[in-house]
Enzyme design. Structure first.
Site, PDB file in Angstrom:
ATOM      1  N   CYS A   1     -25.741 -11.014 -18.514  1.00 55.77           N
ATOM      2  CA  CYS A   1     -25.141 -10.940 -19.750  1.00 55.77           C
ATOM      3  C   CYS A   1     -26.094 -11.728 -20.606  1.00 55.77           C
ATOM      4  CB  CYS A   1     -23.901 -11.946 -19.947  1.00 55.77           C
ATOM      5  SG  CYS A   1     -23.389 -11.839 -21.325  1.00 55.77           S
TER       6      CYS A   1
ATOM      7  N   CYS B   1     -16.559 -14.129 -20.857  1.00 56.70           N
ATOM      8  CA  CYS B   1     -17.494 -14.310 -21.374  1.00 56.70           C
ATOM      9  C   CYS B   1     -17.867 -15.221 -22.836  1.00 56.70           C
ATOM     10  CB  CYS B   1     -18.250 -12.270 -21.659  1.00 56.70           C
ATOM     11  SG  CYS B   1     -19.198 -12.782 -22.733  1.00 56.70           S
TER      12      CYS B   1
ATOM     13  N   CYS C   1     -21.278  -9.578 -20.148  1.00 60.79           N
ATOM     14  CA  CYS C   1     -20.278  -8.929 -19.693  1.00 60.79           C
ATOM     15  C   CYS C   1     -19.282  -8.244 -20.081  1.00 60.79           C
ATOM     16  CB  CYS C   1     -19.469 -10.360 -19.986  1.00 60.79           C
ATOM     17  SG  CYS C   1     -20.893 -11.629 -18.946  1.00 60.79           S
TER      18      CYS C   1
ATOM     19  N   CYS D   1     -24.212 -14.681 -23.381  1.00 67.52           N
ATOM     20  CA  CYS D   1     -23.347 -16.043 -21.943  1.00 67.52           C
ATOM     21  C   CYS D   1     -24.798 -16.326 -20.434  1.00 67.52           C
ATOM     22  CB  CYS D   1     -22.119 -15.934 -20.896  1.00 67.52           C
ATOM     23  SG  CYS D   1     -21.599 -14.570 -19.795  1.00 67.52           S
TER      24      CYS D   1
ATOM     25  N   GLY E   1       0.909  -0.797  -0.105  1.00 68.91           N
ATOM     26  CA  GLY E   1      -0.043  -0.294   0.180  1.00 68.91           C
ATOM     27  C   GLY E   1       0.889   1.365  -0.384  1.00 68.91           C
TER      28      GLY E   1
HETATM   29 ZN   LIG Z   1     -21.099 -12.688 -20.708  1.00 69.96          ZN
END
Ligand SMILES: [Zn+2]
Lengths: 355, 288
Positions: B242, B273, B267, B245, B32
């Site tokens: 989506c 995807c 997606c 998919c 960090g």
């Molecule tokens: Zn997708």
């Protein structure tokens, strides 16, 4: 060619590069050496903003990018990243500069004299239409050579104007500082930045940005309206330590530079201080013949020595926003897709509306 | 490949690459913390991912397999451009399959499929300093980090709450690393923040223009800043899936269907995807 920024990127880029090539090619080709010889001040500007001294590569970069200053700087900087850095050069004493021009705005007579040299300052800026007809073969090179050799005499070297003032104790005492200079090209600037870092940053700054900073300071957003003690332009030798014997140096070549020393009265608040008033200096040193940038640099440098709230007195402000590559890179990145972040923004805006 | 007479493997000279790797090691050792480094100029614009590219170029070897995504997409112009550059100066294999890649460089997204401990995710960062929204000066923010003086940041979140009833930071939502440093996760959506916490993989963040590198090593505690009574919220994709998919519970792109004028979703992670669709079609030879 139409494209969706997230698909078909490959073909679109290929077509775009082909188009660029078409735009770059013209009926009349220009050679790299032609650019180097004819566009000297542009080549100098590129080298200075790139922090990379090579007239040939600067000219090559210009040829490659249709003469765009920021693109040419970009090309040189990127190439610079591929080179190993083996040496730091030894300090250059500009008293040993082989001068082509040297003026002082502070004194009429200076030892060694004023040398006007090549300058546009006293030219009338009238478009010279006869150049439209100028062809390479129409220039009479023989007579040109004669004039040049008439103009150039022996090599000229001379001491600096500030040496005189120093002898009279009129210059603010600055103790000699031999700490290793900060290298802005391989370290992140930290603030307050040492003067070596400031000067390096200014030397590579975008000329327009630096000009604006200096101009603002002179106009009233700051305190510096200096006298140019000396502006000199000429060649200096660059030497590096000899590997086998550190006390020896090897000369690796000559570079053309412009150097400016500007003077401002030191700040005084009491009568006593006024009596002891001296002159303080701002310093500018730029690759090539690059006079306005060198003067602007000296003002920007002097301005950081003063106290106040104007932009030119703010180290972080002037040192972090003047790099051509950085500013044009970040501005141009706005052309990249920002769909995801924008989706997140939409999400927040819509929820706010619903609330 | 670009000409090897003028250019080194992975573009940068070996000295520069070593220097950058040292900064990366320091960053891994102090999760960090923003490690300053001598950022080199690249043939690609500053602000276009040069911090990430410098990290990639410094750690990449001939055997590595690289995936580059931009906004979740392998085919986005910037991703293509970066891949092209790295490919030209290294000749390494390029893939779109996040599970096959050894190094993934990304802008604005963390891939949907959790990454493993033999992989590295390199994130491009425009503004590494999370405190920049409350303090413009680097010298001041540096001190604030040193003293863990983060009240300004908390106050700004609180002001946000009082003004809008919720925290209005959309992406690039600040995180706390190992209860020590506030860190900018780069402009990933809030949805991706949780993937930083206790992860299997090493995250490297590179900011070229701002000359900083920072890191989240595996199994580091990374929390998005929140108040006890106001939990951290991610983007809301509830009830959406989506259209290609069928995936739910992933980060979705909102698209307007040109034919129907309807809002539809796909997606955002195109590699994920495509992988799902290939498997649905029984195509096991998932290749580029
Ligand atoms: Zn997708």
């Amino acid at each position: 060619m139409a494209y969706v920024a997230v698909t078909g990127g490959k073909e679109a880029i290929e077509q775009s590069l082909k188009l660029l090539e078409l735009f770059r090619e013209s009926g009349e080709d220009i050679t790299v050496s032609c650019i180097k010889e004819n566009m000297r001040l542009l080549v100098d500007k590129i080298m200075s903003e790139a922090g990379f001294y090579s007239e040939e590569y600067a000219a090559l970069a210009l040829k490659q990018c249709e003469g765009s200053v920021e693109e040419a700087v970009f090309l040189l900087r990127a190439y610079r990243s591929t080179l190993p850095r083996n040496y730091y050069s030894s300090p250059v004493d500009t008293r040993e500069m082989r001068l082509i021009r040297r003026i002082s705005a502070a004194f009429k007579d200076i030892p060694g004299g004023q040398i006007l040299g090549p300058t546009y300052d006293y030219s009338h800026r009238l478009l010279n239409f006869s150049l439209l007809e100028e062809r390479p073969d129409s220039i009479n090179h023989e007579s040109e050579d004669e004039t040049l050799s008439d103009l150039s005499g022996d090599d000229i070297y001379c001491g600096r104007v500030t040496d005189l003032l120093r002898a009279e104790n009129l210059l603010k005492e600055v103790p000699e500082d031999n700490t290793e200079p900060f290298d802005v090209t391989s370290n992140l600037l930290t603030f307050p930045a040492p003067r070596s870092a400031r000067l390096q940053t200014f030397a590579r700054s975008d000329a327009g940005f630096l000009g604006g900073v200096a101009y603002s300071s002179m106009r009233g957003y700051g305190a510096v309206h200096p006298t140019v003690s000396e502006l000199r332009c000429g060649y200096v030798e660059v030497c590096v330590p000899y590997v086998l014997d550190e006390t020896e140096t090897l000369c690796i070549g000559e570079i053309l530079v412009t150097e400016v020393e500007a003077l401002v009265p030191s700040h005084t608040e009491t009568a006593d201080e006024f009596d002891k008033m001296t002159l303080a200096g701002g310093y500018g040193m730029i690759f090539g013949r690059n006079e306005n940038k060198a003067i602007a640099m000296s003002i920007a440098d002097a301005s950081l020595e003063t106290e106040g709230n104007t932009p030119s007195q703010d180290q972080e402000f002037v040192l972090t926003h003047g790099d051509s590559l950085e500013m044009s890179g970040f501005i141009s990145h706005l052309k990249l897709p920002h769909y995801v972040t924008f989706q997140s923004k939409l999400d927040r805006v819509r929820e706010k509306e619903e609330a | 490949m670009i000409d090897t007479k003028h250019y080194n493997f992975a573009f940068l000279d070996e000295g520069s690459k070593r220097e950058i790797r040292r900064s990366i090691l320091k960053a891994v050792a102090i999760p960090g913390y923003q490690v300053p480094f001598g950022s080199r100029e690249l043939p690609i614009g500053r602000g276009w991912g040069t911090g990430g590219i410098q990290i990639t170029l410094s750690i990449i070897g001939k055997e590595d397999v690289l995936k580059v995504i931009d906004q979740g997409s392998d085919e986005s112009v910037n991703a293509v451009n970066i891949k092209k550059m790295v490919e030209e100066c290294t000749g390494v294999e390029i893939t779109t399959d996040s599970e096959k890649a050894t190094i993934i460089q990304s802008r604005h997204r963390i891939p949907e499929i959790p990454m493993r401990n033999d992989q590295i995710l390199v994130l491009q960062v425009p503004t590494p300093e999370p405190l920049r929204i409350v303090e413009p000066k680097e010298s001041v923010t540096k001190q604030m980090h040193a003293e863990a003086e983060y009240s300004g940041m908390w106050l700004s979140l609180f002001e946000d709450l009082t003004l809008y009833d919720k925290i209005s930071i959309s992406s690039e939502y600040p995180t706390m690393v190992e209860n020590r440093y506030i860190m900018n996760p780069s402009p990933i959506p809030r949805y991706d923040n949780r993937k930083l916490n206790d992860s299997e993989t090493l995250y490297l963040f590179g900011a070229g223009r701002e000359k900083k590198i920072y890191a989240i090593p595996p199994h580091t505690k990374v929390e998005s800043l929140f108040f006890d009574d106001v939990p951290f919220e991610t983007e809301n994709f509830e009830g959406k899936s989506c259209r290609l998919c069928g995936a739910t519970g992933v980060f979705l792109d909102e698209i307007v269907d040109e034919a129907t004028g309807e809002k539809v979703y796909e997606c955002n992670d195109t590699g994920f995807c495509k992988g799902r669709r290939d498997r649905q079609h029984g195509n096991t030879n998932f290749k580029n």
